[in-house]
Structures are given as structure tokens and as C-alpha cells.
Design a protein around this motif. Structure first.
Motif, PDB file in Angstrom:
ATOM      1  N   MET A 142       0.828  -1.205   0.000  1.00 25.75           N
ATOM      2  CA  MET A 142       0.000   0.000   0.000  1.00 25.75           C
ATOM      3  C   MET A 142       0.861   1.253   0.000  1.00 25.75           C
ATOM      4  O   MET A 142       0.516   2.264  -0.630  1.00 25.75           O
ATOM      5  CB  MET A 142      -0.927  -0.008   1.206  1.00 25.75           C
ATOM      6  N   SER A 143       1.999   1.213   0.690  1.00 22.91           N
ATOM      7  CA  SER A 143       2.915   2.351   0.690  1.00 22.91           C
ATOM      8  C   SER A 143       3.405   2.640  -0.724  1.00 22.91           C
ATOM      9  O   SER A 143       3.447   3.800  -1.159  1.00 22.91           O
ATOM     10  CB  SER A 143       4.102   2.068   1.615  1.00 22.91           C
ATOM     11  N   ILE A 144       3.767   1.593  -1.454  1.00 22.15           N
ATOM     12  CA  ILE A 144       4.234   1.763  -2.832  1.00 22.15           C
ATOM     13  C   ILE A 144       3.124   2.318  -3.707  1.00 22.15           C
ATOM     14  O   ILE A 144       3.336   3.227  -4.522  1.00 22.15           O
ATOM     15  CB  ILE A 144       4.751   0.423  -3.380  1.00 22.15           C
ATOM     16  N   GLY A 145       1.915   1.782  -3.545  1.00 24.14           N
ATOM     17  CA  GLY A 145       0.796   2.248  -4.354  1.00 24.14           C
ATOM     18  C   GLY A 145       0.461   3.703  -4.117  1.00 24.14           C
ATOM     19  O   GLY A 145       0.221   4.464  -5.067  1.00 24.14           O
ATOM     20  N   ARG A 146       0.453   4.113  -2.856  1.00 28.04           N
ATOM     21  CA  ARG A 146       0.151   5.517  -2.545  1.00 28.04           C
ATOM     22  C   ARG A 146       1.222   6.449  -3.103  1.00 28.04           C
ATOM     23  O   ARG A 146       0.907   7.529  -3.629  1.00 28.04           O
ATOM     24  CB  ARG A 146       0.012   5.694  -1.031  1.00 28.04           C
ATOM     25  N   THR A 147       2.477   6.032  -2.992  1.00 27.02           N
ATOM     26  CA  THR A 147       3.559   6.873  -3.524  1.00 27.02           C
ATOM     27  C   THR A 147       3.466   6.987  -5.023  1.00 27.02           C
ATOM     28  O   THR A 147       3.612   8.081  -5.587  1.00 27.02           O
ATOM     29  CB  THR A 147       4.928   6.285  -3.131  1.00 27.02           C
ATOM     30  N   LEU A 148       3.227   5.873  -5.702  1.00 29.12           N
ATOM     31  CA  LEU A 148       3.098   5.904  -7.162  1.00 29.12           C
ATOM     32  C   LEU A 148       1.974   6.831  -7.594  1.00 29.12           C
ATOM     33  O   LEU A 148       2.149   7.669  -8.486  1.00 29.12           O
ATOM     34  CB  LEU A 148       2.845   4.497  -7.692  1.00 29.12           C
ATOM     35  N   LYS A 149       0.827   6.719  -6.952  1.00 20.46           N
ATOM     36  CA  LYS A 149      -0.315   7.558  -7.315  1.00 20.46           C
ATOM     37  C   LYS A 149       0.008   9.027  -7.107  1.00 20.46           C
ATOM     38  O   LYS A 149      -0.315   9.880  -7.937  1.00 20.46           O
ATOM     39  CB  LYS A 149      -1.529   7.153  -6.491  1.00 20.46           C
ATOM     40  N   PRO A 182      -8.496  -7.369  -5.745  1.00 16.11           N
ATOM     41  CA  PRO A 182      -7.287  -6.547  -5.602  1.00 16.11           C
ATOM     42  C   PRO A 182      -7.383  -5.554  -4.445  1.00 16.11           C
ATOM     43  O   PRO A 182      -8.474  -5.228  -3.977  1.00 16.11           O
ATOM     44  CB  PRO A 182      -7.236  -5.791  -6.938  1.00 16.11           C
ATOM     45  N   TRP A 183      -6.213  -5.088  -3.975  1.00 16.54           N
ATOM     46  CA  TRP A 183      -6.139  -3.958  -3.055  1.00 16.54           C
ATOM     47  C   TRP A 183      -6.200  -2.683  -3.883  1.00 16.54           C
ATOM     48  O   TRP A 183      -5.726  -2.634  -5.026  1.00 16.54           O
ATOM     49  CB  TRP A 183      -4.846  -3.999  -2.259  1.00 16.54           C
ATOM     50  N   VAL A 184      -6.755  -1.623  -3.313  1.00 13.31           N
ATOM     51  CA  VAL A 184      -6.996  -0.393  -4.091  1.00 13.31           C
ATOM     52  C   VAL A 184      -6.509   0.823  -3.322  1.00 13.31           C
ATOM     53  O   VAL A 184      -6.666   0.911  -2.097  1.00 13.31           O
ATOM     54  CB  VAL A 184      -8.507  -0.241  -4.413  1.00 13.31           C
ATOM     55  N   VAL A 185      -5.892   1.786  -4.044  1.00 14.62           N
ATOM     56  CA  VAL A 185      -5.595   3.103  -3.488  1.00 14.62           C
ATOM     57  C   VAL A 185      -6.143   4.153  -4.434  1.00 14.62           C
ATOM     58  O   VAL A 185      -6.304   3.909  -5.613  1.00 14.62           O
ATOM     59  CB  VAL A 185      -4.074   3.344  -3.276  1.00 14.62           C
TER      60      VAL A 185
END
Length: 211
Positions: free
Chosen positions: A178-185, A208-211
Motif C-alpha cells: 500500500m505504501s508503494i501504491g500511494r507513492t506511485l499515485k 485486488p487492493w486499491v488506493v
């Protein structure tokens, strides 16, 4: 971006030996002779498998284009390849750390997963080049807290949409993912949901997990 890289370069500039004065790209974008090393070397791959491709022959269409390990060489590559918006349907660019193939079967990927977002062509056609650029910069510039988890990124060109995906080494730690996903977004500044799915769940349709 210009820190220790995998070849043992320090975070100082790579400069010519002898009495020549070093000139950076910021001083002279044409005649520079000093480079800023990246922490890792990165390899750009391309494929356009076409309609007749399948899981058995897809790898034959995958082409290794070039590997770079400095800021200047990245820009040299980016400024001299076809832009994403100009690629034909079914094409893919893959930017992965050197030594990792953009395949699920690679040892660095087989236990991992990917964050992905689909971007409608009719809404993002004029922006996709910048979105892909920011995605690559986030990776080579190591914008992620868990940078060692990042294997590479892919942009896929399809008839109705573009897809951006970031591949990770593992998929069993939700907090890290989730940390990677939030940073990418946040880095690429795109509205819409990013979804994370382990590679082994892609065919089984796990939620899937979602951000």
C-alpha cells in the motif's frame, strides 16, 4: 537520483580524468562531459506481440533495447525513442532494473505483484507521455520508501486504453504494498483507482487492493 549505484559509484559526478574541466548537462545540454550516476542500472525493453502471439511465443517478441545508469543517459534514451502516444496498439515498454526480465517467471518477479491503472485513450491521449515519464522518474529516482521492492514498470498500449503497471518483488505484505501504491499515485498525479494484485492471482481473479 545521483547516489550510490549498483556498480559502486559514489554520489559524486562521473567526470573525465586529466585536466579537462567537467561540464554538466545543466551548464551545456549538448557538450556536457560529466554524468550523475543512478543507484541502479535500468534496462528498457519493448514488445509488440501482435494478434498471433500466445504464452508460448510471446518472449520471442520481447526486445532488450538499452541499459543505462546515469541521469544523462536516461534522458538520452527518452528523447530518442518513440513516444508512448505514437506506439501502435498492443505495444509495451518495460523499464526494469538490470538483470530482471519483464516476465512473471523471472526469479525477482515470481512471488510479486503489480500496481496498475487503466487510462482511457480518449481522456489521456495528450497526457500519457508525461504520465509514463513521471512513472519512470519515480522509479529511477527511487521515490519509494521500500525501493528494493520495485522491480520495474510497464506501459501498455491498447485499443481503448493505456495501462501503467509497477511490478514488485513480493505480494504478502499489505502495508509495504500500500505504501508503494500511494507513492506511485502521488508521484504521477493521476485520478482514478490503482489496483494491486499478486501475479499468481491474475488468472484466478482474486480481489485486488486499491488506493
Amino acid at each position: 537520483m545521483a547516489q550510490n549505484n549498483s556498480n559502486g559509484n559514489s554520489n559524486s559526478l562521473q567526470v573525465p580524468t586529466g585536466d579537462n574541466k567537467y561540464v554538466t548537462v545543466f551548464n551545456d545540454p549538448v557538450n556536457f562531459n560529466a554524468k550523475h550516476p543512478l543507484n541502479n542500472s535500468w534496462t528498457l525493453w519493448f514488445d509488440n506481440p501482435g494478434k498471433k502471439s500466445n504464452a508460448n511465443n510471446w518472449e520471442q517478441s520481447l526486445k532488450e533495447l538499452i541499459t543505462f545508469d546515469t541521469v544523462e543517459d536516461f534522458w538520452g534514451v527518452y528523447n530518442n525513442i518513440m513516444k508512448t502516444c505514437d506506439l501502435s496498439v498492443s505495444s509495451n515498454y518495460h523499464l526494469f532494473k538490470q538483470g530482471i526480465k519483464p516476465m512473471w517467471e523471472d526469479s525477482a518477479n515470481k512471488h510479486g505483484g503489480k500496481w496498475s491503472i487503466q487510462l482511457p485513450r480518449n481522456k489521456t491521449m495528450s497526457d500519457i507521455d508525461n504520465i509514463w515519464l513521471y512513472t519512470m522518474l519515480a522509479c529511477i529516482g527511487e521515490a519509494f520508501e521500500h525501493e528494493s521492492e520495485v522491480c520495474g514498470v510497464v506501459v501498455s498500449v491498447r485499443k481503448a486504453f493505456f495501462r501503467i503497471a509497477l511490478w514488485t518483488r513480493s505480494s504478502d505484505n499489505r502495508d509495504v504494498a500500500m505504501s508503494i501504491g500511494r507513492t506511485l499515485k502521488g508521484q504521477i498525479g493521476v485520478d482514478g483507482a490503482f489496483e494491486f494484485q499478486p501475479h499468481h492471482d491474475t488468472k484466478t481473479g482474486g480481489k485486488p487492493w486499491v488506493v
